[in-house]
Structures are given as C-alpha cells and as structure tokens.
Scaffold this motif. Structure first.
Motif, short mmCIF file in Angstrom:
data_model
loop_
_atom_site.label_atom_id
_atom_site.label_comp_id
_atom_site.label_asym_id
_atom_site.label_seq_id
_atom_site.Cartn_x
_atom_site.Cartn_y
_atom_site.Cartn_z
N ARG A 241 1.04 3.78 -3.24
CA ARG A 241 0.63 5.19 -3.06
C ARG A 241 1.75 6.12 -3.54
O ARG A 241 1.50 7.09 -4.25
CB ARG A 241 0.30 5.44 -1.59
N HIS B 248 -2.43 1.63 -8.32
CA HIS B 248 -3.38 0.97 -7.42
C HIS B 248 -2.66 -0.13 -6.64
O HIS B 248 -1.84 -0.87 -7.20
CB HIS B 248 -4.55 0.40 -8.23
N ASP B 249 -2.98 -0.25 -5.36
CA ASP B 249 -2.30 -1.24 -4.52
C ASP B 249 -2.59 -2.68 -4.96
O ASP B 249 -1.74 -3.55 -4.82
CB ASP B 249 -2.62 -1.05 -3.05
N THR C 36 0.83 -1.21 0.00
CA THR C 36 0.00 0.00 0.00
C THR C 36 0.86 1.26 0.00
O THR C 36 0.60 2.19 -0.77
CB THR C 36 -0.95 0.01 1.21
N ASP C 37 1.88 1.30 0.84
CA ASP C 37 2.75 2.48 0.90
C ASP C 37 3.47 2.71 -0.42
O ASP C 37 3.54 3.84 -0.91
CB ASP C 37 3.80 2.32 2.02
#
Length: 75
Positions: free
Chosen positions: A14, A19-20, A10-11
């Motif tokens: 971002r 998109h994760d 996710t980090d």
C-alpha cells in the motif's frame, strides 16, 4: 521492509503503491532463493533437522492462528 522488518506485505504494498499480490510473490521468490542458498551449505542430517523444525514451527503457528481467527484468543 517486509523481509528485514516486521511489516506486512499489505502495508508495504500500500505504501509503495503496488498490488499486495505482486509484492507477496516477490517476497516469496526472494525467501525461496535465500533458503535454497542456506540449505546448500548444510549437511544431509542438518537439512533434515531444519525441515523438521520448519514443519513444527508451521504447525504451531497454525494452532495459534486458528483460535485468533475465531476470536477465541486475544493477541
């Protein structure tokens, strides 16, 4: 950054503006390919032992994550 470091999908997603889920899929494919390459060089008993250790590791992680997700265990 995800595979070689300790950052989350996710980090990194971002930060990179993607998109994760997409990055997560790429990481999963890369890990699968890498694991397949390493596994080919192992003997049958070594592969079986590795699978057993991976299963044990997964089970232990799940046991630790459950209390954390319920707020019963501090990190």
């Amino acid at each position: 950054m995800v595979l070689d470091g300790d950052r989350t999908v996710t980090d990194v997603a971002r930060e990179c503006g993607i998109h994760d889920t997409t990055l997560g899929n790429w990481v999963r494919v890369c890990r699968h390919r890498h694991d397949a390459e390493e596994t080919r060089s192992l003997s049958g008993p070594e592969r079986a032992r590795l699978r057993g250790l991976e299963r044990q590791s997964r089970e232990l992680r799940e046991k630790v994550q459950f209390p954390k997700s319920r707020g019963l265990l501090r990190e």
